[in-house]
Motif scaffolding. Structure first.
Motif, short mmCIF file in Angstrom:
data_model
loop_
_atom_site.label_atom_id
_atom_site.label_comp_id
_atom_site.label_asym_id
_atom_site.label_seq_id
_atom_site.Cartn_x
_atom_site.Cartn_y
_atom_site.Cartn_z
N PHE A 119 0.85 -1.19 0.00
CA PHE A 119 0.00 0.00 0.00
C PHE A 119 0.89 1.25 0.00
CE2 PHE A 119 -2.41 -3.42 1.91
CZ PHE A 119 -3.65 -3.30 1.31
N VAL A 120 0.54 2.22 -0.85
CA VAL A 120 1.33 3.46 -0.95
C VAL A 120 0.41 4.67 -0.78
CG1 VAL A 120 3.08 2.41 -2.43
CG2 VAL A 120 1.11 3.55 -3.48
N ASN A 121 1.03 5.81 -0.48
CA ASN A 121 0.36 7.11 -0.35
C ASN A 121 -0.65 7.14 0.80
OD1 ASN A 121 1.74 8.41 -2.45
ND2 ASN A 121 0.36 7.54 -3.99
N GLU A 122 -0.31 6.48 1.91
CA GLU A 122 -1.19 6.56 3.10
C GLU A 122 -1.34 8.01 3.55
OE1 GLU A 122 -0.24 4.00 6.31
OE2 GLU A 122 -0.14 2.18 5.08
N GLU A 123 -0.24 8.78 3.42
CA GLU A 123 -0.25 10.17 3.89
C GLU A 123 -1.15 11.06 3.03
OE1 GLU A 123 2.76 9.93 0.70
OE2 GLU A 123 2.18 8.67 2.40
N LYS A 124 -1.61 10.55 1.88
CA LYS A 124 -2.50 11.32 1.00
C LYS A 124 -3.94 10.84 1.09
CE LYS A 124 1.18 12.32 -2.34
NZ LYS A 124 1.64 12.18 -3.75
N SER A 125 -4.24 10.08 2.15
CA SER A 125 -5.59 9.56 2.34
C SER A 125 -6.09 9.96 3.73
CB SER A 125 -5.58 8.03 2.21
OG SER A 125 -4.94 7.45 3.34
N ALA A 126 -7.29 9.48 4.06
CA ALA A 126 -7.87 9.80 5.38
C ALA A 126 -7.05 9.20 6.52
CB ALA A 126 -9.31 9.28 5.44
N ILE A 127 -6.15 8.28 6.22
CA ILE A 127 -5.31 7.70 7.27
C ILE A 127 -4.46 8.78 7.93
CG2 ILE A 127 -3.39 6.07 7.65
CD1 ILE A 127 -4.53 4.42 5.32
N LYS A 128 -4.09 9.80 7.19
CA LYS A 128 -3.29 10.89 7.73
C LYS A 128 -4.00 11.60 8.87
CE LYS A 128 -0.85 15.11 6.39
NZ LYS A 128 -0.50 16.05 5.29
N THR A 129 -5.33 11.63 8.81
CA THR A 129 -6.10 12.35 9.85
C THR A 129 -6.70 11.38 10.89
OG1 THR A 129 -8.04 12.30 8.38
CG2 THR A 129 -6.63 14.27 8.33
N GLY A 130 -6.19 10.15 10.95
CA GLY A 130 -6.60 9.24 12.02
C GLY A 130 -7.41 8.04 11.60
N ALA A 131 -7.82 7.97 10.34
CA ALA A 131 -8.56 6.78 9.90
C ALA A 131 -7.64 5.56 9.91
CB ALA A 131 -9.12 7.01 8.49
N VAL A 132 -8.25 4.38 9.81
CA VAL A 132 -7.50 3.13 9.91
C VAL A 132 -7.62 2.34 8.61
CG1 VAL A 132 -7.34 0.91 11.14
CG2 VAL A 132 -7.86 3.02 12.41
N LEU A 133 -6.48 1.82 8.16
CA LEU A 133 -6.48 0.94 6.99
C LEU A 133 -6.76 -0.49 7.46
CD1 LEU A 133 -5.94 0.42 3.96
CD2 LEU A 133 -3.53 0.07 4.57
N ASN A 134 -7.93 -0.99 7.08
CA ASN A 134 -8.32 -2.35 7.46
C ASN A 134 -7.99 -3.29 6.29
OD1 ASN A 134 -9.64 -4.55 8.76
ND2 ASN A 134 -11.48 -4.14 7.57
N ILE A 135 -6.89 -4.03 6.41
CA ILE A 135 -6.43 -4.89 5.33
C ILE A 135 -7.17 -6.22 5.37
CG2 ILE A 135 -4.45 -6.04 4.26
CD1 ILE A 135 -2.67 -3.88 5.51
N VAL A 136 -7.91 -6.52 4.32
CA VAL A 136 -8.66 -7.77 4.22
C VAL A 136 -7.77 -8.87 3.64
CG1 VAL A 136 -10.68 -8.88 3.19
CG2 VAL A 136 -10.81 -6.47 3.91
N ARG A 137 -6.94 -8.51 2.67
CA ARG A 137 -6.05 -9.49 2.04
C ARG A 137 -4.62 -8.93 1.99
NH1 ARG A 137 -8.76 -13.50 -1.09
NH2 ARG A 137 -11.03 -13.17 -1.10
N HIS A 138 -3.72 -9.58 2.69
CA HIS A 138 -2.31 -9.20 2.63
C HIS A 138 -1.65 -9.78 1.39
CE1 HIS A 138 -1.92 -7.41 6.68
NE2 HIS A 138 -2.88 -8.26 7.00
N GLU A 139 -2.26 -10.83 0.82
CA GLU A 139 -1.78 -11.45 -0.40
C GLU A 139 -2.97 -11.71 -1.32
OE1 GLU A 139 2.12 -14.09 0.83
OE2 GLU A 139 0.14 -15.00 1.08
N VAL A 140 -2.71 -11.74 -2.62
CA VAL A 140 -3.74 -12.06 -3.61
C VAL A 140 -3.20 -13.17 -4.50
CG1 VAL A 140 -5.07 -11.22 -5.58
CG2 VAL A 140 -4.74 -9.74 -3.59
N GLU A 141 -4.02 -14.21 -4.73
CA GLU A 141 -3.59 -15.29 -5.60
C GLU A 141 -3.84 -14.91 -7.05
OE1 GLU A 141 -3.81 -20.17 -5.88
OE2 GLU A 141 -5.41 -19.09 -4.83
#
Length: 201
Positions: free
Chosen positions: A112-134
């Motif tokens: 995942f890239v550009n977290e600082e350009k998303s709502a994560i910068k203001t405290g939101a949380v990235l909820n990862i459903v899949r760390h890998e994709v087949e």
């Protein structure tokens, strides 16, 4: 693309079974098998230190290797390996024969890239459903990872596989639905989901 290819030297095994495998491990070798491509499986042994180094270097399961056996070179893709649960010691490796035209299914990590350009910068949380994709892909062109751009995403947004730009010739194994890779959630929701997950575990 995937990590640079590498070469392993192997010796054919005439004997198989637990006793033979234990003897190999005592001598610094690991039992392994080469199979696939409509040919008979070959039981081999490879150097423990060399294969362990490759496993821990990263990209082991997505990098095509060359095994030199009795003067012949065989292109393979690692498909499985077993570790001793107590000592983290490599016990066995399965290799799949591949060619330039082979199509394989591999688990590719998600970055995942550009977290600082998303709502994560203001405290939101990235909820990862899949760390890998087949993915289905050419054996000669396996992606090292797939990249998800988070720029501009807000709380409540979800990232589906359709939003990810995959390399040419690469398709998801799951083709019947536009599955979710991650979501952006509010901080409280993220904590609640983690607590629910812990309770279920």
């Amino acid at each position: 693309m995937s990590h640079a290819s590498y070469e392993l030297k192997a010796v054919a095994r005439e004997r198989v079974g637990k006793g033979s495998s234990r003897e190999l491990r005592r001598n610094g070798l690991i039992p392994a098998v080469i199979y696939g491509d409509k040919q008979a499986p070959i039981a081999i042994s490879i150097n423990t230190n060399e294969i362990t180094k490759r496993i821990h270097a990263g990209g082991f399961m997505t990098t095509v290797a060359t095994i030199e056996l009795d003067g012949k070179k065989i292109s393979v893709l690692p498909k499985d390996y077993q570790l001793d649960r107590v000592r983290d010691f490599t016990m066995h490796v399965d290799f799949l024969r591949v060619s330039a035209n082979s199509q394989v299914s591999v688990q590719v990590p998600v970055h995942f890239v550009n977290e600082e350009k998303s709502a994560i910068k203001t405290g939101a949380v990235l909820n990862i459903v899949r760390h890998e994709v087949e993915l289905h892909c050419p054996a000669s062109d396996i992606p090292e990872a797939i990249t998800v751009d988070l720029a501009g995403l807000k709380v409540g947004d979800a990232i589906h596989i359709s939003a990810v730009k995959l390399p040419k010739g690469v398709t998801p194994v799951i083709a019947d639905r536009d599955f979710t890779i991650a979501t952006i959630v509010a901080p409280a929701a993220g904590v609640a989901e983690e607590e629910e997950g812990s309770a279920e575990a």
